[in-house]
Enzyme design. Structure first.
Site, short mmCIF file in Angstrom:
data_model
loop_
_atom_site.label_atom_id
_atom_site.label_comp_id
_atom_site.label_asym_id
_atom_site.label_seq_id
_atom_site.Cartn_x
_atom_site.Cartn_y
_atom_site.Cartn_z
N ASP A 188 45.94 43.91 58.14
CA ASP A 188 47.32 44.41 57.48
C ASP A 188 47.75 45.25 58.34
O ASP A 188 47.27 46.39 58.67
CB ASP A 188 47.39 44.91 56.33
N LYS A 205 43.76 38.42 50.69
CA LYS A 205 43.36 38.60 49.36
C LYS A 205 42.03 38.30 49.02
O LYS A 205 41.40 38.95 48.33
CB LYS A 205 44.30 37.69 48.62
N GLU A 222 45.33 31.72 49.82
CA GLU A 222 45.61 31.85 51.29
C GLU A 222 44.48 31.20 52.22
O GLU A 222 44.32 31.41 53.18
CB GLU A 222 45.44 33.36 51.53
N ARG A 228 53.25 47.37 32.59
CA ARG A 228 53.38 46.93 31.12
C ARG A 228 52.04 46.36 30.76
O ARG A 228 51.79 45.95 29.59
CB ARG A 228 54.42 45.50 31.11
N GLY A 229 50.86 46.33 31.75
CA GLY A 229 49.64 46.03 30.99
C GLY A 229 49.09 44.66 31.51
O GLY A 229 49.95 43.91 32.30
N ASP A 256 51.50 52.98 46.71
CA ASP A 256 51.75 51.51 47.70
C ASP A 256 50.79 50.61 46.72
O ASP A 256 49.72 50.58 46.39
CB ASP A 256 50.87 51.78 48.99
N ASP A 311 44.76 42.12 43.83
CA ASP A 311 43.44 41.86 44.33
C ASP A 311 42.67 42.77 43.70
O ASP A 311 41.26 42.37 43.47
CB ASP A 311 43.53 42.19 45.79
N ARG A 364 46.81 54.77 46.10
CA ARG A 364 46.59 54.90 47.66
C ARG A 364 47.06 53.99 48.45
O ARG A 364 47.43 53.10 48.34
CB ARG A 364 44.94 55.01 47.63
#
Length: 304
Positions: A13, A40, A136, A223-224, A245, A251, A284
């Site tokens: 990334d 992912k 992916e 919202r869970g 972030d 994932d 994080r």
């Protein structure tokens, strides 16, 4: 305790941070550029391994600098990389812009597009294991992986992201489907948003359900989580945190859920654990490096 087998993507990334996202055709000044292990499949494997599950990753890496860096990082997470093969192309790469805690992502598949049924043919799946995949890598590879898993009594868990249409034959091989409301709406052919009521979201999930015993878990961020487990419906409350972030949060959730299911934890408790793990990861930077440990999740759950 069962094991977690993740067949999926491995990316580097490349993250650019800025005060806001550029509009189409616009250039904005960025703050910094960062390089994080991602993809992912790799993210989900890192999450599962850090949370204590014996984890095997199945995938492909290019013969380039990114590939070497990623293999070193993933090995350091305790992941079995015996099924990660080399490919004569570049390693998968994601170009990510992060602004105001939200992100945009462009993924270039590279070696991930070459993951094939041959790559999963010798994977030692057994009853009690959890087989995890996402969108992916090629869909025929996922189908072959899940067919093998179901033939030995392993649980199949699919995260259909990035969203794309899939054949009904693949959906029928899925024991647990984990997706957000946008992905659910896309697959069901219904417009859904993050303000829709739980009853509407569950009704759409019921339309998508391919088997009477299939479980569909819809992640809703703060919202869970909503779950349709066979005929049973229930919700897991969200956790309010300050997001830095959100890359990799989904994932993290999937890997954490797989780790708990492999350990025999009931679905409702496993979802609460996964929700807590994801709430830590969004505080994080980065995807793979943001995944929490079991001790960190236990602390969050203990604090309520």
């Amino acid at each position: 305790m069962g094991r977690v087998f993740v067949a999926g993507s491995i990316n580097m990334d490349v993250v650019a941070t800025a005060d806001r996202h550029p509009r189409v055709g616009e250039t904005v000044a960025g703050r910094q550029v960062l390089y994080f292990p991602g993809g992912k499949g790799a993210n989900q494997a890192v999450a599962a391994s850090r949370l204590g599950a014996k984890t095997t990753l199945i995938g492909r890496l290019g013969k380039d600098a990114f590939g070497a860096e990623l293999r070193t990082f993933l090995g350091a997470q305790g992941i079995d990389l015996g099924s990660v093969r080399a490919a004569d192309t570049h390693t998968g790469t994601a170009i990510i812009t992060v602004a105001a805690s939200d992100n945009t992502i462009v993924v270039i598949p590279g070696s991930n597009a070459l993951v094939s049924a041959d790559d999963i043919a010798e994977v030692p799946l057994t009853k009690g294991d959890v087989a995890v995949s996402q969108f992916e890598i090629p869909l025929p590879t996922i189908a072959a992986f899940f067919q093998r898993a179901r033939s030995v009594g392993a649980t199949t868990l699919l995260n259909p992201a990035p969203a794309q249409q899939m054949p009904g034959e693949l959906l029928a091989l899925v024991d647990i489907l984990v997706l957000n409301e946008t992905e659910l709406g896309f697959l069901a052919g219904v417009e859904l948003s993050d303000v829709d009521e739980a009853a509407k979201i569950i009704a759409v999930a019921r339309q998508l359900q391919a088997r009477a015993d299939q479980t569909i878990c819809i992640t809703l961020g703060k919202r869970g989580v909503l779950a349709l487990a066979g005929n049973e419906e229930f919700a897991v409350p969200g956790r309010v945190v300050k997001a830095v972030d959100t890359t990799g949060a989904g994932d993290c959730f999937v890997g954490a859920l797989a780790s708990q299911l492999a350990d025999g934890v009931p679905l409702r408790a496993a979802l609460a654990f996964a929700n807590a793990a994801a709430s830590i990861s969004v505080q994080r930077m980065g995807a793979g490096p943001s995944m929490p440990t079991a001790a960190e999740v236990a602390t969050v759950l203990g604090a309520g």
